[in-house]
Design a protein around this motif. Structure first.
Motif, PDB file in Angstrom:
ATOM      1  N   LEU A 180      -7.698  10.081   1.836  1.00  0.00           N
ATOM      2  CA  LEU A 180      -6.835  10.339   2.987  1.00  0.00           C
ATOM      3  C   LEU A 180      -6.104  11.669   2.819  1.00  0.00           C
ATOM      4  CD1 LEU A 180      -5.270   6.769   3.448  1.00  0.00           C
ATOM      5  CD2 LEU A 180      -7.162   7.792   4.730  1.00  0.00           C
ATOM      6  N   GLY A 181      -5.622  11.928   1.594  1.00  0.00           N
ATOM      7  CA  GLY A 181      -4.929  13.186   1.346  1.00  0.00           C
ATOM      8  C   GLY A 181      -5.819  14.390   1.547  1.00  0.00           C
ATOM      9  N   SER A 182      -7.069  14.304   1.088  1.00  0.00           N
ATOM     10  CA  SER A 182      -7.979  15.436   1.274  1.00  0.00           C
ATOM     11  C   SER A 182      -8.294  15.659   2.744  1.00  0.00           C
ATOM     12  CB  SER A 182      -9.273  15.203   0.483  1.00  0.00           C
ATOM     13  OG  SER A 182      -9.990  14.094   0.992  1.00  0.00           O
ATOM     14  N   GLY A 183      -8.345  14.563   3.517  1.00  0.00           N
ATOM     15  CA  GLY A 183      -8.537  14.720   4.959  1.00  0.00           C
ATOM     16  C   GLY A 183      -7.368  15.436   5.609  1.00  0.00           C
ATOM     17  N   LEU A 184      -6.153  15.086   5.189  1.00  0.00           N
ATOM     18  CA  LEU A 184      -4.966  15.770   5.728  1.00  0.00           C
ATOM     19  C   LEU A 184      -4.970  17.259   5.379  1.00  0.00           C
ATOM     20  CD1 LEU A 184      -2.053  13.246   5.044  1.00  0.00           C
ATOM     21  CD2 LEU A 184      -2.789  14.100   7.270  1.00  0.00           C
ATOM     22  N   LEU A 185      -5.431  17.584   4.185  1.00  0.00           N
ATOM     23  CA  LEU A 185      -5.415  18.976   3.734  1.00  0.00           C
ATOM     24  C   LEU A 185      -6.399  19.857   4.499  1.00  0.00           C
ATOM     25  CD1 LEU A 185      -5.049  18.441  -0.118  1.00  0.00           C
ATOM     26  CD2 LEU A 185      -3.328  19.336   1.460  1.00  0.00           C
ATOM     27  N   ARG A 186      -7.263  19.250   5.279  1.00  0.00           N
ATOM     28  CA  ARG A 186      -8.125  20.050   6.158  1.00  0.00           C
ATOM     29  C   ARG A 186      -7.327  20.628   7.318  1.00  0.00           C
ATOM     30  NH1 ARG A 186     -13.560  16.952   7.652  1.00  0.00           N
ATOM     31  NH2 ARG A 186     -13.957  19.062   8.469  1.00  0.00           N
ATOM     32  N   ALA A 243       0.816  -1.222   0.000  1.00  0.00           N
ATOM     33  CA  ALA A 243       0.000   0.000   0.000  1.00  0.00           C
ATOM     34  C   ALA A 243       0.844   1.265   0.000  1.00  0.00           C
ATOM     35  CB  ALA A 243      -0.934  -0.002   1.205  1.00  0.00           C
ATOM     36  N   ILE A 244       2.088   1.206   0.494  1.00  0.00           N
ATOM     37  CA  ILE A 244       2.914   2.421   0.558  1.00  0.00           C
ATOM     38  C   ILE A 244       3.161   2.987  -0.833  1.00  0.00           C
ATOM     39  CG2 ILE A 244       5.087   1.121   0.509  1.00  0.00           C
ATOM     40  CD1 ILE A 244       4.414   4.401   2.421  1.00  0.00           C
ATOM     41  N   GLY A 245       3.196   2.123  -1.865  1.00  0.00           N
ATOM     42  CA  GLY A 245       3.384   2.616  -3.228  1.00  0.00           C
ATOM     43  C   GLY A 245       2.227   3.469  -3.710  1.00  0.00           C
ATOM     44  N   PRO A 246       0.999   2.926  -3.742  1.00  0.00           N
ATOM     45  CA  PRO A 246      -0.140   3.737  -4.147  1.00  0.00           C
ATOM     46  C   PRO A 246      -0.369   4.962  -3.270  1.00  0.00           C
ATOM     47  CG  PRO A 246      -0.708   1.412  -4.244  1.00  0.00           C
ATOM     48  CD  PRO A 246       0.638   1.494  -3.599  1.00  0.00           C
ATOM     49  N   LEU A 247      -0.114   4.829  -1.967  1.00  0.00           N
ATOM     50  CA  LEU A 247      -0.281   5.991  -1.090  1.00  0.00           C
ATOM     51  C   LEU A 247       0.714   7.088  -1.466  1.00  0.00           C
ATOM     52  CD1 LEU A 247      -0.844   4.274   2.375  1.00  0.00           C
ATOM     53  CD2 LEU A 247      -2.538   5.477   0.990  1.00  0.00           C
ATOM     54  N   THR A 248       1.949   6.690  -1.768  1.00  0.00           N
ATOM     55  CA  THR A 248       2.953   7.668  -2.181  1.00  0.00           C
ATOM     56  C   THR A 248       2.557   8.337  -3.497  1.00  0.00           C
ATOM     57  OG1 THR A 248       4.721   6.453  -1.065  1.00  0.00           O
ATOM     58  CG2 THR A 248       5.385   7.970  -2.808  1.00  0.00           C
ATOM     59  N   ILE A 249       1.982   7.575  -4.385  1.00  0.00           N
ATOM     60  CA  ILE A 249       1.576   8.124  -5.679  1.00  0.00           C
ATOM     61  C   ILE A 249       0.398   9.079  -5.539  1.00  0.00           C
ATOM     62  CG2 ILE A 249       0.610   7.522  -7.935  1.00  0.00           C
ATOM     63  CD1 ILE A 249       2.085   4.820  -7.659  1.00  0.00           C
ATOM     64  N   ASP A 250      -0.595   8.698  -4.741  1.00  0.00           N
ATOM     65  CA  ASP A 250      -1.918   9.322  -4.837  1.00  0.00           C
ATOM     66  C   ASP A 250      -2.319  10.258  -3.706  1.00  0.00           C
ATOM     67  OD1 ASP A 250      -2.148   7.818  -7.103  1.00  0.00           O
ATOM     68  OD2 ASP A 250      -3.370   6.259  -6.206  1.00  0.00           O
ATOM     69  N   MET A 251      -1.671  10.180  -2.562  1.00  0.00           N
ATOM     70  CA  MET A 251      -2.147  10.991  -1.445  1.00  0.00           C
ATOM     71  C   MET A 251      -2.064  12.489  -1.720  1.00  0.00           C
ATOM     72  SD  MET A 251      -1.105   9.168   2.184  1.00  0.00           S
ATOM     73  CE  MET A 251      -1.397  10.679   3.081  1.00  0.00           C
ATOM     74  N   TYR A 252      -1.155  12.897  -2.598  1.00  0.00           N
ATOM     75  CA  TYR A 252      -1.011  14.328  -2.856  1.00  0.00           C
ATOM     76  C   TYR A 252      -1.895  14.828  -3.992  1.00  0.00           C
ATOM     77  CZ  TYR A 252       1.996  14.143  -7.117  1.00  0.00           C
ATOM     78  OH  TYR A 252       2.492  13.989  -8.391  1.00  0.00           O
ATOM     79  N   LEU A 253      -2.690  13.947  -4.587  1.00  0.00           N
ATOM     80  CA  LEU A 253      -3.507  14.342  -5.737  1.00  0.00           C
ATOM     81  C   LEU A 253      -4.466  15.501  -5.450  1.00  0.00           C
ATOM     82  CD1 LEU A 253      -4.371  10.920  -7.419  1.00  0.00           C
ATOM     83  CD2 LEU A 253      -2.685  12.613  -8.133  1.00  0.00           C
TER      84      LEU A 253
END
Length: 430
Positions: free
Chosen positions: A175-181, A42-52
């Motif tokens: 998850l990334g959008s949650g962090l951006l809050r 999962a670390i691969g897709p998370l690294t790719i996509d969390m910043y989208l």
């Protein structure tokens, strides 16, 4: 306990069947293994996509263009592809643990540096390094499964990991959008560094070496080249790898283009985008679970062909809705989710059929599979940006990926040759 099983058990032959350490694991130990390896994958897709969800913010913050920001995604995918080609054969020679721990360490360092990236060029280079780092986790996790299991057990565990690989790219932007809050875009990379640190601790403590010295490959670069040549001479393997790569390309076209389409064209904010993007996981999950029932009546290749044809049809609908605007956002999302459902059936079946063909060089086979998947995916991201950031370019690339995968499956993969692995996979692919 898992370490003791690996150390004490060696492959032998019982009634003509290969016995591996995983065959002696309890259900609890297998669940624990799936959770640990699933986290590594999962670390691969998370690294790719969390910043989208932060792509528009990065564009403004670093005063650059949308195309340049999308190239940072391409850089990560290229790093993943190249890293797997290097790490896979290396792990067949020196074992699994050292490449895994070294890769996670590189990922942590690159993630920390991304937090302080001053320009889009620096961020792009660091994203390549992030990809190189997580490549080790991706390919080693797949190879570990083949070290520990064979036959039906291998197919069962492998498909669970494919579910993680399919779900993680869909859930990561949520998850990334949650962090951006709570933070700006740089905070996403800080979170990835923390995640990498947690994983390296888990790997060091919970994953023993699974490739005994007696089973390691010898012969250096020449042996590696021979392994790659043997894999590339297997028409069925190559075809299935291409099918998996093209299906992944359709998924990454959605991943790279959706933030601009949904936020800029349709006006969703970061949180709404995360919810809409995450909702696509429903179709993927439902399709994967439905795969269990389908396998009771149909072979994996039958399911794969049907999924690809259905995904192509859904892709053509997507192009129509994107071009005409008929039905607005609702029909666009509905057709996107149909494509994701088709990918949910294709992504577990194609890699499992391919990997089961080559147990003698599991690391190298996993490396080639992963490299093609992420390499083709890397090409789909700039294609979306090249033709623009609207819904039409994204739809065309998605539909093209599914259509190309269908043609390869029908014209390149010799279906009669796949019958060799059907008995195990038909009863236990999921």
């Amino acid at each position: 306990m898992m370490k003791q099983l690996v150390e004490k058990t060696r492959p032998d032959s019982v009634a003509g069947q290969e016995t591996l350490p995983g065959d002696l694991m309890s259900n609890r130990q297998r669940v624990q293994l799936v959770l640990v390896l699933g986290a590594m994958i999962a670390i691969g897709p998370l690294t790719i996509d969390m910043y989208l969800p932060a792509l528009p913010a990065i564009t403004a913050g670093l005063q650059t263009t949308e195309t340049a920001v999308q190239l940072t995604l391409t850089g990560t995918l290229l790093g993943l592809a190249l890293g797997q080609l290097l790490v896979g054969p290396l792990s067949d020679v020196i074992g699994r643990r050292v490449p895994l721990l070294a890769g996670l360490a590189l990922h942590i360092a690159a993630s920390v540096l991304c937090v302080f990236a001053p320009t889009i060029g620096v961020l792009g280079v660091l994203r390549v390094l992030q990809g190189l780092g997580v490549a080790a986790a991706t390919v080693v996790a797949t190879a570990i499964v083949r070290d520990l299991f064979s036959g039906a057990s291998f197919a069962r565990i492998f498909s669970r990991l494919m579910l993680v690989m399919g779900l993680a790219p869909i859930l990561a932007p949520t998850l990334g959008s949650g962090l951006l809050r709570w933070t700006e875009w740089r905070g996403v990379f800080a979170a990835l560094a923390v995640l990498g640190a947690l994983l390296i601790v888990v790997a060091a403590l919970r994953l023993p070496e699974t490739l005994p010295v007696v089973r390691r490959r010898h012969g250096g670069v020449g042996a590696t080249m021979r392994d790659y040549r043997r894999l590339l001479n297997d028409r069925a393997f190559v075809g299935l790898v291409l099918v998996a790569g093209l299906a992944m390309a359709a998924l990454f076209a959605y991943v790279s283009g959706s933030s601009f389409v949904l936020q800029e064209q349709y006006g969703l904010d970061e949180q709404q985008f995360g919810l809409a993007f995450g909702a696509g996981a429903v179709g993927l999950i439902a399709a994967t679970q439905f795969n269990v029932r389908l396998l009771r009546r149909y072979t994996p290749q039958q399911i794969l062909i049907s999924a690809l044809i259905g995904g192509t049809a859904a892709g053509l609908l997507l192009v129509m809705f994107a071009t005409t605007g008929l039905g607005g956002l609702g029909t666009l999302l509905a057709s996107l989710w149909l494509v994701l459902a088709a990918a949910g059936l294709a992504l577990p079946n194609a890699p499992a059929l391919a990997m089961t063909r080559h147990s003698e060089a599991a690391g190298t086979a996993a490396a080639l599979l992963g490299a093609v998947q992420f390499g083709i995916g890397a090409l789909s991201a700039p294609l979306v940006g090249l033709f623009g950031t609207g819904s039409v370019p994204m739809a065309i690339v998605i539909a093209g990926g599914m259509a190309a995968a269908t043609l390869v499956m029908l014209l390149v993969v010799p279906r009669a040759d796949l019958g060799v692995v059907d008995p195990d996979l038909a009863v236990a692919l999921h």
